[in-house]
Motif scaffolding. Structure first.
Motif, PDB file in Angstrom:
ATOM      1  N   PHE A  41       0.842  -1.191   0.000  1.00  0.00           N
ATOM      2  CA  PHE A  41       0.000   0.000   0.000  1.00  0.00           C
ATOM      3  C   PHE A  41       0.878   1.241   0.000  1.00  0.00           C
ATOM      4  O   PHE A  41       1.960   1.244   0.597  1.00  0.00           O
ATOM      5  N   ASN A  42       0.384   2.337  -0.611  1.00  0.00           N
ATOM      6  CA  ASN A  42       1.065   3.610  -0.407  1.00  0.00           C
ATOM      7  C   ASN A  42       0.709   4.103   0.997  1.00  0.00           C
ATOM      8  O   ASN A  42      -0.198   3.569   1.648  1.00  0.00           O
ATOM      9  N   ALA A  43       1.446   5.107   1.488  1.00  0.00           N
ATOM     10  CA  ALA A  43       1.262   5.571   2.874  1.00  0.00           C
ATOM     11  C   ALA A  43      -0.141   6.098   3.127  1.00  0.00           C
ATOM     12  O   ALA A  43      -0.673   5.950   4.226  1.00  0.00           O
ATOM     13  N   ALA A  44      -0.774   6.687   2.122  1.00  0.00           N
ATOM     14  CA  ALA A  44      -2.121   7.234   2.289  1.00  0.00           C
ATOM     15  C   ALA A  44      -3.194   6.149   2.254  1.00  0.00           C
ATOM     16  O   ALA A  44      -4.341   6.401   2.614  1.00  0.00           O
ATOM     17  N   GLY A  45      -2.836   4.948   1.810  1.00  0.00           N
ATOM     18  CA  GLY A  45      -3.807   3.865   1.725  1.00  0.00           C
ATOM     19  C   GLY A  45      -4.757   3.997   0.550  1.00  0.00           C
ATOM     20  O   GLY A  45      -5.813   3.373   0.526  1.00  0.00           O
ATOM     21  N   THR A  46      -4.371   4.779  -0.450  1.00  0.00           N
ATOM     22  CA  THR A  46      -5.238   5.008  -1.599  1.00  0.00           C
ATOM     23  C   THR A  46      -4.856   4.187  -2.824  1.00  0.00           C
ATOM     24  O   THR A  46      -5.641   4.085  -3.768  1.00  0.00           O
ATOM     25  N   LEU A  47      -3.640   3.638  -2.827  1.00  0.00           N
ATOM     26  CA  LEU A  47      -3.163   2.827  -3.942  1.00  0.00           C
ATOM     27  C   LEU A  47      -2.569   1.533  -3.414  1.00  0.00           C
ATOM     28  O   LEU A  47      -2.014   1.485  -2.314  1.00  0.00           O
ATOM     29  N   LEU A  48      -2.670   0.496  -4.227  1.00  0.00           N
ATOM     30  CA  LEU A  48      -2.035  -0.782  -3.937  1.00  0.00           C
ATOM     31  C   LEU A  48      -1.216  -1.166  -5.160  1.00  0.00           C
ATOM     32  O   LEU A  48      -1.734  -1.163  -6.282  1.00  0.00           O
ATOM     33  N   ALA A  49       0.052  -1.473  -4.956  1.00  0.00           N
ATOM     34  CA  ALA A  49       0.906  -1.977  -6.034  1.00  0.00           C
ATOM     35  C   ALA A  49       0.996  -3.488  -5.894  1.00  0.00           C
ATOM     36  O   ALA A  49       1.146  -4.010  -4.785  1.00  0.00           O
ATOM     37  N   THR A  50       0.883  -4.185  -7.018  1.00  0.00           N
ATOM     38  CA  THR A  50       1.029  -5.636  -7.025  1.00  0.00           C
ATOM     39  C   THR A  50       2.129  -6.014  -8.003  1.00  0.00           C
ATOM     40  O   THR A  50       2.276  -5.399  -9.061  1.00  0.00           O
ATOM     41  N   ALA A  51       2.896  -7.026  -7.621  1.00  0.00           N
ATOM     42  CA  ALA A  51       3.939  -7.562  -8.503  1.00  0.00           C
ATOM     43  C   ALA A  51       3.573  -8.990  -8.853  1.00  0.00           C
ATOM     44  O   ALA A  51       3.211  -9.780  -7.980  1.00  0.00           O
ATOM     45  N   GLN A  52       3.652  -9.301 -10.114  1.00  0.00           N
ATOM     46  CA  GLN A  52       3.383 -10.645 -10.594  1.00  0.00           C
ATOM     47  C   GLN A  52       4.228 -10.873 -11.844  1.00  0.00           C
ATOM     48  O   GLN A  52       4.917  -9.961 -12.278  1.00  0.00           O
ATOM     49  N   PRO A  53       4.186 -12.061 -12.427  1.00  0.00           N
ATOM     50  CA  PRO A  53       5.023 -12.289 -13.607  1.00  0.00           C
ATOM     51  C   PRO A  53       4.768 -11.246 -14.691  1.00  0.00           C
ATOM     52  O   PRO A  53       3.631 -11.009 -15.087  1.00  0.00           O
ATOM     53  N   ASN A  54       5.841 -10.610 -15.113  1.00  0.00           N
ATOM     54  CA  ASN A  54       5.848  -9.672 -16.234  1.00  0.00           C
ATOM     55  C   ASN A  54       5.091  -8.372 -16.036  1.00  0.00           C
ATOM     56  O   ASN A  54       4.923  -7.619 -16.972  1.00  0.00           O
ATOM     57  N   ARG A  55       4.607  -8.101 -14.827  1.00  0.00           N
ATOM     58  CA  ARG A  55       3.900  -6.843 -14.683  1.00  0.00           C
ATOM     59  C   ARG A  55       3.865  -6.359 -13.231  1.00  0.00           C
ATOM     60  O   ARG A  55       3.872  -7.130 -12.301  1.00  0.00           O
ATOM     61  N   ILE A  56       3.825  -5.039 -13.142  1.00  0.00           N
ATOM     62  CA  ILE A  56       3.590  -4.338 -11.888  1.00  0.00           C
ATOM     63  C   ILE A  56       2.341  -3.506 -12.130  1.00  0.00           C
ATOM     64  O   ILE A  56       2.248  -2.801 -13.133  1.00  0.00           O
ATOM     65  N   GLU A  57       1.369  -3.599 -11.239  1.00  0.00           N
ATOM     66  CA  GLU A  57       0.137  -2.848 -11.428  1.00  0.00           C
ATOM     67  C   GLU A  57      -0.171  -1.991 -10.212  1.00  0.00           C
ATOM     68  O   GLU A  57       0.162  -2.364  -9.089  1.00  0.00           O
ATOM     69  N   TRP A  59      -3.396  -0.193  -8.250  1.00  0.00           N
ATOM     70  CA  TRP A  59      -4.853  -0.258  -8.102  1.00  0.00           C
ATOM     71  C   TRP A  59      -5.341   0.925  -7.291  1.00  0.00           C
ATOM     72  O   TRP A  59      -4.776   1.239  -6.246  1.00  0.00           O
ATOM     73  N   ASN A  60      -6.393   1.576  -7.768  1.00  0.00           N
ATOM     74  CA  ASN A  60      -7.047   2.656  -7.055  1.00  0.00           C
ATOM     75  C   ASN A  60      -7.952   2.025  -6.005  1.00  0.00           C
ATOM     76  O   ASN A  60      -8.850   1.256  -6.345  1.00  0.00           O
ATOM     77  N   LEU A  61      -7.736   2.325  -4.740  1.00  0.00           N
ATOM     78  CA  LEU A  61      -8.484   1.679  -3.671  1.00  0.00           C
ATOM     79  C   LEU A  61      -9.771   2.416  -3.304  1.00  0.00           C
ATOM     80  O   LEU A  61     -10.489   1.993  -2.408  1.00  0.00           O
ATOM     81  N   THR A  62     -10.074   3.474  -4.016  1.00  0.00           N
ATOM     82  CA  THR A  62     -11.373   4.121  -3.875  1.00  0.00           C
ATOM     83  C   THR A  62     -12.379   3.452  -4.802  1.00  0.00           C
ATOM     84  O   THR A  62     -13.518   3.191  -4.419  1.00  0.00           O
ATOM     85  N   THR A  63     -11.919   3.149  -6.019  1.00  0.00           N
ATOM     86  CA  THR A  63     -12.803   2.543  -7.029  1.00  0.00           C
ATOM     87  C   THR A  63     -12.570   1.043  -7.190  1.00  0.00           C
ATOM     88  O   THR A  63     -13.371   0.370  -7.838  1.00  0.00           O
ATOM     89  N   PHE A  64     -11.457   0.538  -6.652  1.00  0.00           N
ATOM     90  CA  PHE A  64     -11.043  -0.863  -6.813  1.00  0.00           C
ATOM     91  C   PHE A  64     -10.813  -1.216  -8.289  1.00  0.00           C
ATOM     92  O   PHE A  64     -11.016  -2.344  -8.714  1.00  0.00           O
TER      93      PHE A  64
END
Length: 127
Positions: A41-57, A59-64
């Motif tokens: 999570f970012n410090a504000a809790g508004t974004l989530l970064a995910t790591a998986q094969p071949n990509r980093i994404e 996510w907006n945690l207000t809209t999911f």
């Protein structure tokens, strides 16, 4: 406040978000990648970064929903992610022995550092 769980359930590679106070499931983030290797999570809790094969994404945690930015690592699996303390930058590494730092707002590459001495990085941290 929420917590995230990522992983693998047979052929499903999902991120589930839960409310910390009630334990209720808030959302399941749609995944088209593979095994979730890291979540942060970012410090504000508004974004989530995910790591998986071949990509980093991101996510907006207000809209999911998947945020504006999406980073692809050609031919190398995403390993670990870290937000800068102010949340403006995202560092991520891969098994190509390269650390990349991108702007969270624009997705532009800010810095690339090569030469960490492992093809299986376990983490990055900002000071």
């Amino acid at each position: 406040k929420m917590f995230a769980v990522g992983g693998s359930n047979h052929d499903e590679h999902l991120v589930r978000l839960f409310d910390m106070s009630t334990g209720a499931e808030l959302a399941v983030l749609a995944k088209d990648g593979g095994l979730i290797r890291d979540l942060v999570f970012n410090a504000a809790g508004t974004l989530l970064a995910t790591a998986q094969p071949n990509r980093i994404e991101l996510w907006n945690l207000t809209t999911f929903e998947l945020a504006l930015s999406k980073y692809t690592i050609s031919g190398n699996r995403g390993e670990k992610t870290a937000f800068s303390p102010d949340g403006t930058l995202l560092a991520f590494g891969a098994n190509d022995k390269t650390l990349r730092v991108v702007s969270v707002e624009t997705g532009e590459l800010v810095m690339q550092m090569e030469g960490h001495d492992t093809d299986d990085p376990r983490g990055w941290v900002y000071s």
